[in-house]
Design a protein around this motif. Structure first.
Motif, mmCIF file in Angstrom:
data_model
loop_
_atom_site.group_PDB
_atom_site.id
_atom_site.type_symbol
_atom_site.label_atom_id
_atom_site.label_comp_id
_atom_site.label_asym_id
_atom_site.label_seq_id
_atom_site.Cartn_x
_atom_site.Cartn_y
_atom_site.Cartn_z
ATOM 1 N N THR A 20 0.838 -1.200 0.000
ATOM 2 C CA THR A 20 0.000 0.000 0.000
ATOM 3 C C THR A 20 0.868 1.244 0.000
ATOM 4 O O THR A 20 0.622 2.206 -0.723
ATOM 5 C CB THR A 20 -0.907 0.015 1.240
ATOM 6 N N ARG A 21 1.892 1.197 0.820
ATOM 7 C CA ARG A 21 2.796 2.338 0.863
ATOM 8 C C ARG A 21 3.531 2.492 -0.467
ATOM 9 O O ARG A 21 3.816 3.589 -0.918
ATOM 10 C CB ARG A 21 3.810 2.143 1.986
ATOM 11 N N GLY A 24 0.260 3.129 -3.114
ATOM 12 C CA GLY A 24 -0.703 4.191 -2.865
ATOM 13 C C GLY A 24 -2.139 3.773 -3.088
ATOM 14 O O GLY A 24 -3.024 4.607 -3.175
ATOM 15 N N ASP A 25 -2.371 2.503 -3.211
ATOM 16 C CA ASP A 25 -3.736 2.028 -3.428
ATOM 17 C C ASP A 25 -3.909 0.692 -2.730
ATOM 18 O O ASP A 25 -3.243 -0.289 -3.063
ATOM 19 C CB ASP A 25 -3.992 1.875 -4.928
ATOM 20 N N ARG A 26 -4.803 0.671 -1.793
ATOM 21 C CA ARG A 26 -4.939 -0.524 -0.987
ATOM 22 C C ARG A 26 -5.514 -1.698 -1.789
ATOM 23 O O ARG A 26 -5.139 -2.846 -1.581
ATOM 24 C CB ARG A 26 -5.823 -0.233 0.223
ATOM 25 N N ARG A 104 3.292 10.806 -0.050
ATOM 26 C CA ARG A 104 3.297 10.082 -1.323
ATOM 27 C C ARG A 104 4.338 10.690 -2.265
ATOM 28 O O ARG A 104 5.114 9.991 -2.896
ATOM 29 C CB ARG A 104 1.898 10.176 -1.921
#
Lengths: 172, 366
Positions: A20-21, A24-26, A104
């Motif tokens: 995710t890190r 940027g999208d779970r 981000r």
């Protein structure tokens, strides 16, 4: 409990957080994590599980990203702009959203290897595991991490500073 | 000893050095102010970068658009729009052609036909005038929806027929929930009203119910039912069939030999006041049952089911149930839903056909 179940229970949370890190999208992160465990299923034996999982996940992202890197970048940019321009009802939420956007940006500004090493370290991988997953020499991990941390923090602070200036200008 | 490099400091702080190296670094840091500052700075970087990375954990879902399952509403909106348009067009055409003073037969094109999901069924079966008004009932509407599929050409053909009183079926909307249908009704209603006198139609509707079955038979033939789901249930095998867009039916086959039941849920769809054409000449009664509230229609005297012994019951909440024994398996089947008896009969036939039909045809439908 099968081996893959155990792997999943042990590493899924960290892997998803790492991805995710990274992404940027779970949703995307979960997708990649699942695929990683699917790959693990096919593996007869894995020596260092954590290093293996993180390496495979990293490669999956890389492979996929290679395919349509431009599209994703564009979409991520759009999403970010949308987040930034979104008027949040609560200041705390807005604050957090801005922090996330800056984080981000700062993370994306890192070199890929630095970024991955740092994200893996944050998930508890030790230097040997990071070296294995990223095919680095163990001796260079410290240097990689120190560089990554410094750059991350410095670019984040730079973003913070320019934001504060923007806000000051807007206020005056 | 020379000063520590940044990498070594981080390695030390991360606990990545072996005991010997760690001891050496520790000793140096104790005595070197410059390296103490460097260590402090490194600690700061470590903590700050962890904090920064934590901010990424609230990442939204779906930033990168994935293949999102389409919402069901969307196709429905199109269907409704298509239906309304078609009804309106059809009405206009017919009115123009026949003149307002005459009895009007209007056909509507079902969205289904448009989407090809439901083959058109002939709405107007060639029933003799003597035959009771066709399908006046609610359920028939759905089928007719398909039937409406017949297009204008048919409408024209019908128009030439001496007796033409078919009203557009609201059900033609085909699929969806009651609301759209009602809208459609409104649209359709205009021409109808001009053509027929309302009271008559309603009476006919009641009468028509009895005779509805045969006509429905005719219509039913072309209506496919398709499997849309297999919910799990204890002790029985459930299959969901879609009998018309938005109208789902459940077939429950009990694992134990005795009971095999079919449950039909067609909440949105039942048309209640099946209206038959009032006039005697309305051989093909208007099948336009407005879709309002179904339940009552079920009370109508249903025609004796053509098949074996069949019983019919209805609960206060409007769920009607049809029970019979399957001739092939000998099992008891139960079919229920918000439909009239005639509709249930029809649905039952369709399901039976579908069950006997080759599996691939079902798949094809999907």
């Amino acid at each position: 409990m099968t081996d893959v179940e155990r792997l999943f229970r042990t590493y899924n949370a960290a892997l998803v957080r790492y991805l995710t890190r990274r992404l940027g999208d779970r949703d995307w992160a979960e997708e990649v994590a699942q695929e990683t465990f699917v790959r693990a299923l096919r593996q007869t034996s894995i020596q260092n599980e954590r290093a293996w999982l993180f390496a495979v996940a990293t490669n999956l992202v890389r492979d996929e990203a290679r395919k349509d890197v431009r599209r994703r970048k564009h979409l991520a940019l759009l999403a970010e702009q949308e987040r930034e321009s979104a008027v949040e009802p609560e200041e705390t939420t807005l604050e957090r959203a801005q922090e996330a956007a800056m984080a981000r940006k700062a993370v994306d500004a890192l070199a890929e290897r630095d970024r991955l090493a740092l994200l893996m370290r944050e998930e508890g991988l030790d230097y040997n595991e990071i070296a294995e997953a990223l095919e680095l020499s163990p001796g260079s991990v410290g240097t990689t991490l120190s560089r990554a941390r410094r750059r991350l923090v410095e670019s984040y602070e730079a973003l913070q500073k320019s934001r504060e200036e923007r806000e000051k200008n807007a206020a005056s | 000893m020379q000063h520590l490099d940044e990498g070594t400091i981080h390695s030390w702080l991360d606990g990545a050095l072996n005991a010997e190296e760690a001891a050496r670094v520790e000793a140096h840091v104790k005595e070197c102010a410059q390296c103490q500052a460097a260590v402090a700075e490194a600690r700061g970087f470590i903590a700050a970068s962890s904090r920064i990375l934590t901010a990424l954990d609230n990442a939204p879902r779906g930033v990168i658009p994935a293949a999102v399952p389409k919402r069901r509403l969307d196709p429905m909106v199109w269907r409704i729009a298509a239906s309304v348009l078609v009804v309106a067009l059809g009405s206009v055409l017919v009115i123009r052609e026949r003149g307002i003073g005459e009895k009007i037969y209007t056909t509507t094109e079902s969205p289904d036909t448009v989407s090809a999901s439901a083959p058109p069924v002939t709405v107007l079966s060639n029933q003799k005038p003597a035959a009771a008004p066709q399908s006046a009932n609610a359920g028939s509407g759905k089928r007719e929806a398909g039937s409406v599929g017949q297009n204008r050409s048919q409408a024209a053909a019908v128009a030439t027929t001496p007796t033409r009183v078919a009203a557009p079926s609201p059900a033609s909307v085909g699929g969806g929930n009651a609301a759209p249908r009602q809208d459609l009704n409104k649209a359709a209603a205009v021409p109808q009203v001009t053509a027929q006198n309302a009271p008559g139609r309603f009476e006919a509707a009641a009468a028509g119910r009895g005779s509805a079955v045969p006509s429905m038979d005719a219509m039913a033939d072309e209506q496919p039912v398709r499997v849309v789901g297999r919910p799990r249930a204890l002790g029985e095998k459930l299959t969901l069939y879609e009998v018309a867009p938005g109208d789902t039916v459940m077939l429950a086959e009990q694992v134990e030999m005795e009971l095999q039941s079919v449950v039909v849920t067609g909440a949105g769809v039942s048309l209640q006041g099946a209206t038959a054409a009032a006039a005697p000449e309305a051989k093909r009664a208007a099948k336009l049952a407005p879709t309002q509230d179904t339940q009552r229609s079920a009370q109508a005297q249903a025609p004796a089911p053509p098949a074996v012994s069949v019983s019919f019951a209805q609960t206060p909440d409007g769920t009607a149930t049809l029970t019979w024994r399957d001739s092939a398996s000998g099992k008891v089947m139960r079919l229920s839903g918000h439909h009239t008896r005639a509709e249930l009969e029809e649905i039952r036939r369709r399901i039976e056909r579908a069950r006997t039909a080759a599996a691939d045809s079902v798949k094809k439908d999907r």
